[in-house]
Enzyme design. Structure first.
Site, PDB file in Angstrom:
ATOM      1  N   HIS A 160      19.584   2.309   1.883  1.00 36.21           N
ATOM      2  CA  HIS A 160      18.348   3.026   1.608  1.00 36.21           C
ATOM      3  C   HIS A 160      17.369   2.594   0.664  1.00 36.21           C
ATOM      4  O   HIS A 160      16.243   2.913   0.708  1.00 36.21           O
ATOM      5  CB  HIS A 160      19.011   4.719   1.151  1.00 36.21           C
ATOM      6  CG  HIS A 160      17.932   5.632   0.923  1.00 36.21           C
ATOM      7  ND1 HIS A 160      16.857   5.883   1.791  1.00 36.21           N
ATOM      8  CD2 HIS A 160      17.567   6.345  -0.386  1.00 36.21           C
ATOM      9  CE1 HIS A 160      16.099   6.722   1.305  1.00 36.21           C
ATOM     10  NE2 HIS A 160      16.367   6.923   0.004  1.00 36.21           N
ATOM     11  N   SER A 178       7.599   2.362   2.832  1.00 33.94           N
ATOM     12  CA  SER A 178       8.323   3.174   2.891  1.00 33.94           C
ATOM     13  C   SER A 178       7.982   4.521   2.228  1.00 33.94           C
ATOM     14  O   SER A 178       8.400   5.671   2.391  1.00 33.94           O
ATOM     15  CB  SER A 178       9.369   2.520   1.681  1.00 33.94           C
ATOM     16  OG  SER A 178      10.075   1.445   2.378  1.00 33.94           O
ATOM     17  N   HIS A 225      22.397   5.577   1.230  1.00 35.98           N
ATOM     18  CA  HIS A 225      22.315   6.763   1.245  1.00 35.98           C
ATOM     19  C   HIS A 225      23.286   7.596   1.982  1.00 35.98           C
ATOM     20  O   HIS A 225      23.789   7.054   3.130  1.00 35.98           O
ATOM     21  CB  HIS A 225      20.752   7.382   1.782  1.00 35.98           C
ATOM     22  CG  HIS A 225      20.262   8.777   1.550  1.00 35.98           C
ATOM     23  ND1 HIS A 225      21.049   9.802   2.274  1.00 35.98           N
ATOM     24  CD2 HIS A 225      19.347   9.225   0.926  1.00 35.98           C
ATOM     25  CE1 HIS A 225      20.289  10.903   1.691  1.00 35.98           C
ATOM     26  NE2 HIS A 225      19.452  10.337   1.073  1.00 35.98           N
ATOM     27  N   ARG A 243      24.287  10.024  -5.737  1.00 31.84           N
ATOM     28  CA  ARG A 243      24.369   9.418  -4.596  1.00 31.84           C
ATOM     29  C   ARG A 243      25.371   8.432  -4.347  1.00 31.84           C
ATOM     30  O   ARG A 243      26.093   8.491  -3.237  1.00 31.84           O
ATOM     31  CB  ARG A 243      22.920   8.711  -4.263  1.00 31.84           C
ATOM     32  CG  ARG A 243      22.800   8.785  -2.905  1.00 31.84           C
ATOM     33  CD  ARG A 243      21.089   8.245  -2.784  1.00 31.84           C
ATOM     34  NE  ARG A 243      20.231   9.512  -2.863  1.00 31.84           N
ATOM     35  CZ  ARG A 243      18.916   9.389  -2.809  1.00 31.84           C
ATOM     36  NH1 ARG A 243      18.236   8.205  -2.829  1.00 31.84           N
ATOM     37  NH2 ARG A 243      18.238  10.393  -2.774  1.00 31.84           N
ATOM     38  N   GLY A 284      11.324  14.044  -2.060  1.00 29.91           N
ATOM     39  CA  GLY A 284      10.150  14.542  -2.929  1.00 29.91           C
ATOM     40  C   GLY A 284       9.891  13.511  -4.249  1.00 29.91           C
ATOM     41  O   GLY A 284      10.559  12.616  -4.064  1.00 29.91           O
ATOM     42  N   GLU A 289      18.462  17.921  -6.163  1.00 36.07           N
ATOM     43  CA  GLU A 289      18.790  16.868  -5.414  1.00 36.07           C
ATOM     44  C   GLU A 289      20.021  16.449  -6.189  1.00 36.07           C
ATOM     45  O   GLU A 289      20.187  16.631  -7.322  1.00 36.07           O
ATOM     46  CB  GLU A 289      17.955  15.557  -4.928  1.00 36.07           C
ATOM     47  CG  GLU A 289      17.001  16.033  -3.874  1.00 36.07           C
ATOM     48  CD  GLU A 289      15.967  14.969  -3.490  1.00 36.07           C
ATOM     49  OE1 GLU A 289      16.426  14.216  -2.543  1.00 36.07           O
ATOM     50  OE2 GLU A 289      14.757  14.751  -3.936  1.00 36.07           O
ATOM     51  N   GLN A 318      11.168  11.542   2.078  1.00 32.71           N
ATOM     52  CA  GLN A 318      11.252  13.036   2.509  1.00 32.71           C
ATOM     53  C   GLN A 318      11.383  13.911   1.264  1.00 32.71           C
ATOM     54  O   GLN A 318      10.568  14.967   0.864  1.00 32.71           O
ATOM     55  CB  GLN A 318      12.652  13.257   3.401  1.00 32.71           C
ATOM     56  CG  GLN A 318      12.355  12.573   4.823  1.00 32.71           C
ATOM     57  CD  GLN A 318      13.741  12.679   5.634  1.00 32.71           C
ATOM     58  OE1 GLN A 318      14.867  13.400   4.932  1.00 32.71           O
ATOM     59  NE2 GLN A 318      13.547  12.350   6.940  1.00 32.71           N
ATOM     60  N   SER A 332       1.020  -1.103  -0.042  1.00 35.82           N
ATOM     61  CA  SER A 332       0.089   0.092   0.081  1.00 35.82           C
ATOM     62  C   SER A 332       0.759   1.132   0.096  1.00 35.82           C
ATOM     63  O   SER A 332       0.531   2.327   0.556  1.00 35.82           O
ATOM     64  CB  SER A 332      -0.936  -0.079   1.157  1.00 35.82           C
ATOM     65  OG  SER A 332      -0.025   0.159   2.588  1.00 35.82           O
ATOM     66  N   ARG A 392      19.825   4.512  -8.475  1.00 36.22           N
ATOM     67  CA  ARG A 392      18.951   5.384  -8.565  1.00 36.22           C
ATOM     68  C   ARG A 392      19.195   6.761  -8.486  1.00 36.22           C
ATOM     69  O   ARG A 392      19.895   7.434  -7.595  1.00 36.22           O
ATOM     70  CB  ARG A 392      17.717   4.975  -7.830  1.00 36.22           C
ATOM     71  CG  ARG A 392      16.487   5.755  -7.876  1.00 36.22           C
ATOM     72  CD  ARG A 392      15.396   5.166  -6.878  1.00 36.22           C
ATOM     73  NE  ARG A 392      15.682   5.272  -5.375  1.00 36.22           N
ATOM     74  CZ  ARG A 392      15.551   6.405  -4.748  1.00 36.22           C
ATOM     75  NH1 ARG A 392      15.270   7.255  -5.132  1.00 36.22           N
ATOM     76  NH2 ARG A 392      15.864   6.192  -3.599  1.00 36.22           N
TER      77      ARG A 392
HETATM   78  C1  SIN Z   1      16.069  12.055   0.100  1.00 38.87           C
HETATM   79  O1  SIN Z   1      15.291  12.892   0.330  1.00 38.87           O
HETATM   80  O2  SIN Z   1      17.397  12.294   0.242  1.00 38.87           O
HETATM   81  C2  SIN Z   1      15.892  10.679  -0.368  1.00 38.87           C
HETATM   82  C3  SIN Z   1      14.978  10.748  -1.682  1.00 38.87           C
HETATM   83  C4  SIN Z   1      15.002   9.582  -2.384  1.00 38.87           C
HETATM   84  O3  SIN Z   1      15.398   8.401  -1.888  1.00 38.87           O
HETATM   85  O4  SIN Z   1      15.148   9.531  -3.627  1.00 38.87           O
END
Ligand code: SIN
Length: 558
Positions: free
Chosen positions: A364, A58, A254, A303, A65, A130, A63, A28, A399
């Site tokens: 992550h 998850s 992460h 990342r 977006g 990001e 956070q 869900s 990703r």
């Molecule tokens: C983050 O807010 O750093 C994580 C976002 C994500 O995993 O894409």
């Protein structure tokens, strides 16, 4: 490598109850809810199964977006480019094209459904940046509570149709295994419900199609940003049933997860990459900004690059963590833009407005998963996968930030369309599960061994791997699974066994891939090696053994 034998079934009691639907959607989060809501009205009955309550997955925790080319200055082509670069050569370009071209329309539909994104005074959706993005294209909500807001909007949409006989929701249900007919077509699931009345204990749900949207496998490691429910149940069930899984070695660590000390275990507080997107920087114990010179995008590099640089700096300085410096962003801005992060940091004794925040990489996201085509179909007829459970090919080896919510949205929608189309064409008619062969459900691991699985995976298949470390992990997991103890059948034992099955598969891929790429770092092969490893590693269980195969080629195997 040896020890890749896994059983077809988890040991479980005989189903004490049954239910039937056209389509069973398991999970869900954004992927499962999108798919179930789209299917409702297109098929007679959808059954939505969730592991605990509808908001425990998850998605709720996301956070930063959701990425989409919503700005007139931006384009799907630019988004495609950034995604391919982050994926380190292994994205499937067709899948990424689907993601970035259909993404903006799906996000607008989410707004129409009721999701409230943060807006500029003029009314436009505010967009931020990001790691790995060359443009501001991350829509966010509640500052840093995007997942919670999307989850709220989708669950409220589900509540609006709660009385509809076309949709049934079963909560507190762990999916144990997939049911298949004599031709291996997936036609249902076995599940265990901690409930009462009609659905309690082990049962069976029959359907013409099953959609797995059970999220990731973060709990396979000692520390992760994933919630406790992320035990890879859908991926493991698919693996046991014979579906192809791909790219499992590409685990995203992460870069900025709050460091709470050596003994910290389980879900850890994430400090969103958006904090760096707004200008925060990484420094070491001596206050030196170490990302400059590592990559042209410095602290906003993709990342995997940032996580690797942090691990290297920790190794070089002997420190257990590095620091995130957001102090120059100011108290007022930080409190308004990142209310949840600031509150959590303060709870834990650090004020981002005045203090450096200790951070280190932690698990992550699983970039790999159940292999699917562009319509979310797995290699088993009747079985679909989406969201983190799936490997659609959009993430490659790493990703791009905030592409995960988008993937769930876009491919959840495509799966619903595909199922509706196939049903209309008379495909996937109802069928019945084949009888189980005796002796096919051995080796349930007691839940007390979860910590052993997590330790072995963290030590050997964690952020930095080697031939020796992966071989040791394989040995530990193999020995645990081969142990002849009679584990008590509990939810914890099923979850622990799922983690061990996936751990075996993931470690086999991590052992085999003798290079460093994306989320996979090998201390003994520190360079990317396109000549030998520009391709995908897949797992398929046949004859009680997982077969690990490597297929060269830039694109995703279709
Ligand atoms: C983050 O807010 O750093 C994580 C976002 C994500 O995993 O894409």
């Amino acid at each position: 490598m040896t020890g890749l034998a896994i059983p077809r079934w988890l040991r479980a009691g005989r189903p004490g109850w049954t239910t039937t639907a056209d389509v069973i959607v398991v999970g869900s989060g954004i992927a499962g809810l999108t798919c179930a809501l789209r299917l409702r009205g297109q098929v007679d009955k959808v059954l939505l199964v969730t592991k605990t309550v509808r908001s425990a997955g998850s998605t709720e925790w996301a956070q930063g977006g959701i990425a989409a080319a919503l700005d007139p200055e931006d384009s799907p082509e630019d988004h495609l480019h950034d995604t391919l670069v982050a994926g380190a050569g292994l994205c499937d370009e067709d899948a990424v094209r689907v993601l970035v071209t259909e993404g903006p329309a799906r996000v607008r539909e989410l707004v129409d459904l009721g999701a409230r994104f943060d807006r500029a005074p003029g009314g436009d959706i505010l967009l931020t940046r990001e790691g790995g993005h060359h443009r501001d294209r991350i829509a966010h909500a509640g500052g840093d509570a995007t997942g919670a807001e999307i989850s709220r909007a989708l669950i409220e949409a589900l509540d609006r149709v709660a009385q509809d006989p076309g949709i049934e929701v079963i909560q507190h249900a762990l999916v144990v295994d997939l049911l298949q007919d004599a031709d291996a077509r997936v036609c249902g699931v076995t599940l265990h419900v901690i409930g009462e009345g009609e659905h309690d204990g082990v049962g069976a749900a029959y359907g013409r199609a099953v959609v797995l949207a059970t999220g990731g496998l973060g709990q396979i490691y000692s520390s992760t940003t994933n919630p406790p429910v992320a035990t890879g149940d859908g991926m493991a069930a698919a693996l046991r049933a014979g579906a192809r899984l791909s790219d499992l070695e590409f685990v995203q660590f992460h870069p900025t997860v709050m460091y709470l000390g050596e003994g910290a275990h389980g879900q850890q507080p994430l400090i969103s990459e958006a904090v760096r997107g707004e200008g925060a920087v990484l420094v070491d114990d001596a206050g030196v900004r170490f990302m400059q010179g590592v990559h042209p995008m410095a602290d906003l590099a993709p990342r995997d690059v940032v996580a690797r640089a942090i691990v290297a700096r920790m190794r070089d300085t002997g420190a257990a963590h590095v620091w995130l410096d957001a102090r120059h962003l100011g108290k007022e801005f930080l409190e308004r833009r990142f209310p949840s992060i600031v509150a959590r940091c303060r709870e834990l004794g650090f004020d981002p407005a005045t203090d450096l925040i200790p951070v280190a990489p932690a698990q992550h996201y699983a970039s790999g998963g159940v292999w699917t085509d562009l319509d979310g179909r797995s290699t088993l007829d009747g079985l679909y996968a989406c969201g983190e459970t799936a490997c659609t090919g959009v993430h490659g080896a790493n990703r791009l930030a905030s592409n995960s919510l988008l993937e769930g949205l876009v491919f959840g929608d495509r799966i619903a369309e595909d199922i509706a189309r196939r049903f209309a064409a008379g495909e996937l008619p109802p069928t019945t599960p084949a009888r189980r062969r005796r002796g096919d459900s051995v080796g349930l691991l007691d839940q007390s061994h979860r910590i052993d699985v997590q330790r072995a995976m963290t030590a050997g298949s964690g952020p930095v791997r080697s031939a020796d470390s992966t071989a040791r992990t394989q040995q530990v997991l193999g020995a645990l699974l081969a142990g002849d103890e009679v584990a008590t059948v509990t939810t914890g034992a099923w979850e622990t066994t799922n983690l061990a099955h996936l751990g075996l598969a993931l470690t086999a891929a991590a052992h085999a891939r003798e290079e460093t790429r994306g989320g996979h770092e090998r201390a003994d092969f520190p360079a990317q090696d396109d000549a030998h490893w520009l391709g995908h590693i897949s797992h398929v269980r046949t004859d009680a053994t997982i077969n690990v195969t490597y297929r060269p080629g830039k694109g995703f195997p279709r």
